[in-house]
Design a protein around this motif. Structure first.
Motif, PDB file in Angstrom:
ATOM      1  N   TYR A  78      57.368 -20.635 -42.379  1.00 28.32           N
ATOM      2  CA  TYR A  78      55.958 -19.976 -42.113  1.00 28.32           C
ATOM      3  C   TYR A  78      56.067 -19.685 -40.588  1.00 28.32           C
ATOM      4  CZ  TYR A  78      54.221 -20.866 -46.530  1.00 28.32           C
ATOM      5  OH  TYR A  78      54.159 -20.844 -47.990  1.00 28.32           O
ATOM      6  N   ILE A  79      57.193 -19.579 -39.907  1.00 28.06           N
ATOM      7  CA  ILE A  79      57.398 -19.481 -38.408  1.00 28.06           C
ATOM      8  C   ILE A  79      56.591 -18.271 -37.952  1.00 28.06           C
ATOM      9  CG2 ILE A  79      58.991 -18.795 -36.761  1.00 28.06           C
ATOM     10  CD1 ILE A  79      61.286 -20.392 -38.226  1.00 28.06           C
ATOM     11  N   MET A  80      56.771 -17.086 -38.836  1.00 25.98           N
ATOM     12  CA  MET A  80      56.030 -15.860 -38.179  1.00 25.98           C
ATOM     13  C   MET A  80      54.636 -16.213 -38.243  1.00 25.98           C
ATOM     14  SD  MET A  80      58.248 -13.917 -36.939  1.00 25.98           S
ATOM     15  CE  MET A  80      56.930 -12.639 -36.747  1.00 25.98           C
ATOM     16  N   ALA A  81      54.002 -16.587 -39.385  1.00 29.87           N
ATOM     17  CA  ALA A  81      52.703 -16.858 -39.685  1.00 29.87           C
ATOM     18  C   ALA A  81      52.066 -17.782 -38.593  1.00 29.87           C
ATOM     19  CB  ALA A  81      52.389 -17.626 -40.941  1.00 29.87           C
ATOM     20  N   ILE A  82      52.658 -18.758 -38.470  1.00 32.73           N
ATOM     21  CA  ILE A  82      52.154 -19.612 -37.331  1.00 32.73           C
ATOM     22  C   ILE A  82      52.296 -19.012 -35.921  1.00 32.73           C
ATOM     23  CG2 ILE A  82      52.309 -21.784 -36.057  1.00 32.73           C
ATOM     24  CD1 ILE A  82      53.015 -22.946 -38.810  1.00 32.73           C
ATOM     25  N   TRP A  83      53.483 -18.322 -35.504  1.00 32.94           N
ATOM     26  CA  TRP A  83      53.557 -17.581 -34.225  1.00 32.94           C
ATOM     27  C   TRP A  83      52.487 -16.530 -34.034  1.00 32.94           C
ATOM     28  CZ3 TRP A  83      55.214 -12.486 -32.940  1.00 32.94           C
ATOM     29  CH2 TRP A  83      55.515 -12.464 -31.672  1.00 32.94           C
ATOM     30  N   LEU A  84      52.070 -15.830 -35.120  1.00 33.14           N
ATOM     31  CA  LEU A  84      50.915 -14.858 -35.117  1.00 33.14           C
ATOM     32  C   LEU A  84      49.593 -15.237 -34.729  1.00 33.14           C
ATOM     33  CD1 LEU A  84      52.260 -12.363 -37.725  1.00 33.14           C
ATOM     34  CD2 LEU A  84      52.171 -11.933 -35.349  1.00 33.14           C
ATOM     35  N   ARG A  85      49.324 -16.464 -34.852  1.00 36.67           N
ATOM     36  CA  ARG A  85      48.085 -17.241 -34.971  1.00 36.67           C
ATOM     37  C   ARG A  85      47.252 -16.616 -33.605  1.00 36.67           C
ATOM     38  NH1 ARG A  85      46.591 -22.543 -37.589  1.00 36.67           N
ATOM     39  NH2 ARG A  85      44.755 -21.296 -38.537  1.00 36.67           N
ATOM     40  N   PRO A  86      47.799 -16.759 -32.161  1.00 38.51           N
ATOM     41  CA  PRO A  86      46.935 -16.293 -31.229  1.00 38.51           C
ATOM     42  C   PRO A  86      46.705 -14.879 -31.209  1.00 38.51           C
ATOM     43  CG  PRO A  86      48.944 -17.862 -30.615  1.00 38.51           C
ATOM     44  CD  PRO A  86      49.028 -17.344 -32.047  1.00 38.51           C
ATOM     45  N   TRP A  87      47.456 -14.181 -31.660  1.00 36.95           N
ATOM     46  CA  TRP A  87      47.404 -12.912 -31.716  1.00 36.95           C
ATOM     47  C   TRP A  87      46.262 -12.385 -32.915  1.00 36.95           C
ATOM     48  CZ3 TRP A  87      48.728  -9.249 -35.991  1.00 36.95           C
ATOM     49  CH2 TRP A  87      48.692  -8.040 -35.767  1.00 36.95           C
ATOM     50  N   LEU A  88      46.090 -13.139 -33.868  1.00 33.89           N
ATOM     51  CA  LEU A  88      45.042 -12.928 -34.944  1.00 33.89           C
ATOM     52  C   LEU A  88      43.501 -13.290 -34.079  1.00 33.89           C
ATOM     53  CD1 LEU A  88      46.185 -14.957 -38.117  1.00 33.89           C
ATOM     54  CD2 LEU A  88      46.105 -12.578 -37.656  1.00 33.89           C
ATOM     55  N   LEU A  89      43.622 -14.395 -33.482  1.00 37.00           N
ATOM     56  CA  LEU A  89      42.570 -14.682 -32.627  1.00 37.00           C
ATOM     57  C   LEU A  89      42.092 -13.564 -31.782  1.00 37.00           C
ATOM     58  CD1 LEU A  89      42.978 -18.666 -31.880  1.00 37.00           C
ATOM     59  CD2 LEU A  89      41.267 -17.318 -33.485  1.00 37.00           C
ATOM     60  N   GLN A  90      43.017 -13.221 -31.076  1.00 36.49           N
ATOM     61  CA  GLN A  90      42.849 -12.207 -30.142  1.00 36.49           C
ATOM     62  C   GLN A  90      42.202 -10.734 -30.723  1.00 36.49           C
ATOM     63  OE1 GLN A  90      46.488 -11.279 -28.432  1.00 36.49           O
ATOM     64  NE2 GLN A  90      45.960 -11.538 -26.466  1.00 36.49           N
ATOM     65  N   ASN A  91      42.509 -10.567 -31.987  1.00 32.84           N
ATOM     66  CA  ASN A  91      42.193  -9.508 -32.509  1.00 32.84           C
ATOM     67  C   ASN A  91      41.069  -9.627 -33.515  1.00 32.84           C
ATOM     68  OD1 ASN A  91      44.056  -7.075 -31.942  1.00 32.84           O
ATOM     69  ND2 ASN A  91      45.394  -8.711 -32.220  1.00 32.84           N
ATOM     70  N   ILE A  92      40.344 -10.802 -33.476  1.00 32.40           N
ATOM     71  CA  ILE A  92      39.247 -11.138 -34.204  1.00 32.40           C
ATOM     72  C   ILE A  92      39.513 -11.046 -35.623  1.00 32.40           C
ATOM     73  CG2 ILE A  92      36.754 -11.170 -34.427  1.00 32.40           C
ATOM     74  CD1 ILE A  92      36.999  -9.431 -31.644  1.00 32.40           C
ATOM     75  N   ALA A  93      40.547 -11.691 -36.109  1.00 31.98           N
ATOM     76  CA  ALA A  93      40.974 -11.644 -37.635  1.00 31.98           C
ATOM     77  C   ALA A  93      41.303 -12.984 -37.984  1.00 31.98           C
ATOM     78  CB  ALA A  93      42.325 -10.533 -37.855  1.00 31.98           C
ATOM     79  N   ASP A  94      41.032 -13.248 -39.458  1.00 32.81           N
ATOM     80  CA  ASP A  94      41.214 -14.420 -39.945  1.00 32.81           C
ATOM     81  C   ASP A  94      42.513 -14.749 -40.463  1.00 32.81           C
ATOM     82  OD1 ASP A  94      38.254 -15.399 -39.841  1.00 32.81           O
ATOM     83  OD2 ASP A  94      38.156 -13.562 -41.101  1.00 32.81           O
ATOM     84  N   ASP A  95      43.210 -13.872 -40.767  1.00 31.32           N
ATOM     85  CA  ASP A  95      44.577 -13.855 -41.273  1.00 31.32           C
ATOM     86  C   ASP A  95      45.434 -12.499 -41.087  1.00 31.32           C
ATOM     87  OD1 ASP A  95      46.926 -15.215 -42.544  1.00 31.32           O
ATOM     88  OD2 ASP A  95      45.689 -16.339 -43.899  1.00 31.32           O
ATOM     89  N   VAL A  96      46.669 -12.807 -41.534  1.00 28.09           N
ATOM     90  CA  VAL A  96      47.512 -11.411 -41.286  1.00 28.09           C
ATOM     91  C   VAL A  96      47.933 -10.881 -42.749  1.00 28.09           C
ATOM     92  CG1 VAL A  96      49.495 -13.206 -41.088  1.00 28.09           C
ATOM     93  CG2 VAL A  96      49.449 -10.720 -40.310  1.00 28.09           C
ATOM     94  N   LEU A  97      47.876  -9.465 -42.988  1.00 25.13           N
ATOM     95  CA  LEU A  97      48.397  -8.975 -43.973  1.00 25.13           C
ATOM     96  C   LEU A  97      49.837  -8.374 -43.718  1.00 25.13           C
ATOM     97  CD1 LEU A  97      47.889  -7.939 -46.863  1.00 25.13           C
ATOM     98  CD2 LEU A  97      46.738  -6.033 -45.988  1.00 25.13           C
ATOM     99  N   TYR A  98      50.864  -8.770 -44.365  1.00 27.09           N
ATOM    100  CA  TYR A  98      52.131  -8.243 -44.101  1.00 27.09           C
ATOM    101  C   TYR A  98      52.505  -6.742 -44.893  1.00 27.09           C
ATOM    102  CZ  TYR A  98      53.531 -12.815 -42.562  1.00 27.09           C
ATOM    103  OH  TYR A  98      53.680 -14.159 -41.625  1.00 27.09           O
TER     104      TYR A  98
END
Lengths: 274, 274
Positions: B147-167
């Motif tokens: 889950y490297i990418m998923a965890i790596w992306l978390r600050p970017w989610l916060l920055q973009n006011i999103a709860d999770d990422v859709l690949y």
């Protein structure tokens, strides 16, 4: 028997007691980075470069090392003194730590191991055969612990009588799972891929040595370019400079280790041992 | 305080002693798989499906489970009896084992943990916001620990006011890191991606429930299709059925949890609790 020590955070532990609790994010979510360097006759080889890259990987993954580079060097010296393995490989791993919810980053755990290693002395120093595979490592410029694809591909390598895999993206070559890739053209120009790679420390040294004598550049290399190459080789801390004799079953140049490859190998060995 | 037990291979250990040696391939090379299921009132939910997927993941990664499904069920029952956590999440992890050279597969280590969990009760049950990101998980049909990418992306989610990422891959949607993705069209057709995904166990149940009343299919879904959708939702063991209210800042349908979504959520809850 051998009682090597392992460092976990600030503790020195015998190898058979060196463990991480199972809620560590490396075990839970594969989240961690590392670096790996040699000692030769007890001397750390290119350690500054490796530590710089270690700190870079850590910061890219939002992992606090919790020590300065100098503190880390002291710790490494202490480990080396205790273990007394003059020719060794030292690995520093930093994980996402003991996560409460198995997903959020916690205080990182640092693990340092040391094992006997005489680099560049592997059986296949005469040269290796590569097979290409379309893949790009996740976060390629970060030395994460992720080698899932590389290990997953191993039976396929055996099946195809290849020693290692050469990753490419739509025909554009990037790297080998634990090594960088170089070609030498018929006009003696030396080239290595510059994008979608982990920038190897031996790669850096070889670029420097090569540049002192040959036209040397980082540039896009395509599978087609390899077919026209005079020589090819890979570089890594463990393998140093290793000739590539075949890619996808096609012979490179004469099919024997190239002259420039072997010259670079020798120059690097001198640099390391002097 | 709570003294939960963890199984490592055949041993029951208290949580604060449950550890793997650092030469395990999960720590060295991120090599491992797992599965995760719930207990509700002490009953294992969809355990057969989860165990089947666990064995599938293991075989895809050349990891021997070393037990039959029935033996594993007995072990799980024993753990549940010892821990006595009626509403829980049970995770079974299988790693590449204690590797001599830190690269070759060894005898796998199995780790089973159990923690309190009441699924579908999270704060954001009212609906979540997704943001799309171009990525395909490595070996998407295998439940690796990566889950490297998923965890790596978390600050970017916060920055973009999103709860999770859709690949997605070139606009074709696949999955959320720990969930599957569904849309409901204005003609009440229900659809979920069929390729480049981990086939979720809740996804399977929801497909069945949905198919009993609505035109339901696995098909390619593009980001553009989402903009035209009436409803969207995700499914997972932890989240059950959770409405998606926004993708890339664009409101889905009315911007409120959809009727069909909530009907599916209710049907699933009934199935689980009955």
């Amino acid at each position: 028997l051998n009682s090597r020590f392992v460092i976990i955070n600030d503790s020195f532990l015998p190898e058979d007691k060196a463990a991480l609790l199972v809620n560590d994010l490396a075990i839970q979510r594969a989240y961690g980075i590392f670096d790996f360097f040699r000692t030769v006759n007890g001397k750390f080889i290119f350690a500054d470069d490796h530590l710089d890259r270690f700190f870079y990987s850590a910061s890219q993954m939002r992992l606090e090392v919790g020590k300065t580079k100098d503190e880390l060097k002291e710790l490494l010296a202490e480990l080396a003194a205790k273990n007394n393995i003059p020719d060794s490989g030292i690995r520093i791993t930093l994980t996402g730590g003991y996560s409460e919810d198995g997903y959020s980053l916690a205080k990182p755990n640092m693990v340092i191991t040391q094992k006997p290693l005489i680099a560049g002395k592997e059986n296949n120093a005469d040269g290796i055969r590569l097979i290409s595979y379309e893949h790009r490592r996740q976060l390629p410029d970060v030395k994460t612990i992720d080698y899932i694809m590389a290990i997953w591909l191993r039976p396929w390598l055996l099946q195809n009588i290849a020693d290692d895999v050469l990753y490419h993206q739509a025909g554009k070559v990037s790297e080998i799972p634990r090594s960088n890739f170089f070609i030498v053209a018929h006009d003696n120009k030396v080239a290595t891929a510059g994008n979608n790679i982990l920038k190897g420390i031996i790669r850096k040294q070889v670029l420097k040595i090569s540049g002192s004598r040959f036209d040397t550049e980082e540039k896009d290399i395509y599978l087609d370019d390899i077919r026209d190459a005079k020589e090819a080789f890979i570089t890594s801390t463990t393998k140093q400079v290793l000739p590539v004799l075949q890619v996808d079953g096609q012979q490179i140049g004469t099919g024997k280790p190239g002259e420039i490859t072997m010259w670079l190998r020798e120059q690097l060995t001198q640099l390391v041992y002097d």
